[in-house]
Design an enzyme around this catalytic site. Structure first.
Site, mmCIF file in Angstrom:
data_model
loop_
_atom_site.group_PDB
_atom_site.id
_atom_site.type_symbol
_atom_site.label_atom_id
_atom_site.label_comp_id
_atom_site.label_asym_id
_atom_site.label_seq_id
_atom_site.Cartn_x
_atom_site.Cartn_y
_atom_site.Cartn_z
ATOM 1 N N TRP A 136 -22.798 15.923 6.026
ATOM 2 C CA TRP A 136 -23.721 14.857 6.404
ATOM 3 C C TRP A 136 -23.924 14.808 7.918
ATOM 4 O O TRP A 136 -23.009 15.101 8.699
ATOM 5 C CB TRP A 136 -23.185 13.525 5.927
ATOM 6 N N ARG A 155 -14.532 11.855 17.030
ATOM 7 C CA ARG A 155 -13.490 11.017 16.456
ATOM 8 C C ARG A 155 -12.117 11.428 16.998
ATOM 9 O O ARG A 155 -11.891 12.595 17.352
ATOM 10 C CB ARG A 155 -13.471 11.133 14.922
ATOM 11 N N TYR A 166 -16.344 -3.882 5.718
ATOM 12 C CA TYR A 166 -14.933 -3.528 5.906
ATOM 13 C C TYR A 166 -14.465 -3.928 7.301
ATOM 14 O O TYR A 166 -13.373 -4.476 7.473
ATOM 15 C CB TYR A 166 -14.761 -2.027 5.704
ATOM 16 N N GLY A 170 0.810 -1.217 0.000
ATOM 17 C CA GLY A 170 0.000 0.000 0.000
ATOM 18 C C GLY A 170 0.841 1.264 0.000
ATOM 19 O O GLY A 170 0.450 2.275 0.579
ATOM 20 N N GLY A 171 1.991 1.205 -0.660
ATOM 21 C CA GLY A 171 2.910 2.347 -0.632
ATOM 22 C C GLY A 171 2.404 3.591 -1.325
ATOM 23 O O GLY A 171 2.921 4.682 -1.094
ATOM 24 N N SER A 172 1.369 3.463 -2.164
ATOM 25 C CA SER A 172 0.840 4.639 -2.859
ATOM 26 C C SER A 172 -0.225 5.362 -2.048
ATOM 27 O O SER A 172 -0.671 6.446 -2.430
ATOM 28 C CB SER A 172 0.253 4.235 -4.213
ATOM 29 N N ASN A 190 -8.741 7.353 13.419
ATOM 30 C CA ASN A 190 -8.832 8.079 12.144
ATOM 31 C C ASN A 190 -7.497 8.730 11.799
ATOM 32 O O ASN A 190 -6.886 9.390 12.648
ATOM 33 C CB ASN A 190 -9.920 9.148 12.226
#
Length: 276
Positions: free
Chosen positions: A198, A205, A132, A9-11, A161
């Site tokens: 929304w 968070r 997820y 996931g380096g990008s 987060n």
């Protein structure tokens, strides 16, 4: 750090933070990673042998896309995680640390706050992103299973987060901070009198900077080898309304904020304990 590193996931946002913090690691792109994993499983390619793997790759998004594409999020993440851990076990990787998310935790009334690691499997996650969440929760199960059966040093870390450079600013599938930044900035440059957000702004968070997470994960590589997951990150809570106000102030946007309460707000709060 005597073993070489591979970061999946380096990008992405956290992957980009790793490149800034730890440029000497290997950063395969998506096609390279799939080739590495599948050949390790099917052909015995030893590409992961003796390596330290920091597993960041995932299909991610905010509450809107998670709700609309719940099956896609479950399947994509499950297949990726199962394939990687199988490949790392089969080729005898030195150590794997997989990044989870606080959304894996059960929602009230199954838990007490702050969220501690021993509460992970006490009930279902929040309905807004259960696909997820379950896929990520199973990384904990898979990691412990491979540890028990094959002696693999697989660990998991649970951040809250995240935000930082190279975040995803797509309004359809981004997380809360980049989505708000884009809305506010576009409203400013287009001289719009208001923006719509929304929910009602009340959910709370915790937020942690991506480069801090990169440094924490490198620390865990050298200092944590337990089968149980570990919470990481800043534990200060901010309401979504506060986040919007902060971003409006920084970007000097003077328009109104309209809260669309017909849209979901998401889980009200999920404060985590980083005591461990």
């Amino acid at each position: 750090m005597k073993n070489s590193y591979i970061v999946t996931g380096g990008s992405g946002m956290v992957g980009s933070a790793f490149k800034h913090t730890f440029p000497q690691a290997e950063y395969p792109d998506r096609d390279e990673l799939w080739n590495m994993m599948t050949t390790a499983v099917t052909d015995g390619n030893d590409v992961f042998a003796g390596k330290n793997i920091i597993h960041l790759a995932a299909k991610v998004g905010g509450v809107k896309i998670n709700t609309e594409k719940v099956a896609d999020f479950y399947m994509s993440n499950s297949v990726l995680n199962q394939t990687l851990l199988s490949a790392c076990s089969r080729t005898k990787a030195n150590k794997v640390i997989s990044l989870l998310s606080t959304c894996v935790y059960p929602d009230a009334p199954y838990i007490t706050y702050p969220l501690t690691e021993d509460q992970l499997h006490l009930g279902p996650p929040h309905e807004s992103n259960f696909g997820y969440a379950y896929a990520k929760r199973m990384v904990d199960v898979m990691s412990r299973a491979y540890r028990q059966q094959y002696g693999c040093n697989f660990i998991t870390a649970i951040p809250n987060n995240l935000y930082g450079e190279n975040d995803n600013f797509d309004l359809e599938n981004s997380h809360v901070i980049p989505a708000i930044i884009r809305k506010v900035w576009e409203a400013k440059i287009n001289n719009s009198s208001s923006i719509e957000c929304w929910g009602n702004g009340s959910p709370l968070r915790e937020f942690t900077y991506s480069q801090d997470i990169a440094r924490i994960l490198l620390f865990l590589m050298d200092n944590y080898d337990e089968p149980e997951p570990i919470n990481i990150g800043s534990t200060e809570e901010y309401s979504i309304k506060e986040v919007v106000e902060i971003i409006c102030s920084i970007l000097e946007y003077k328009g109104d904020v309209v809260w669309n309460t017909d849209k979901p707000s998401g889980q009200h709060r999920k404060p985590s304990s980083n005591k461990k």
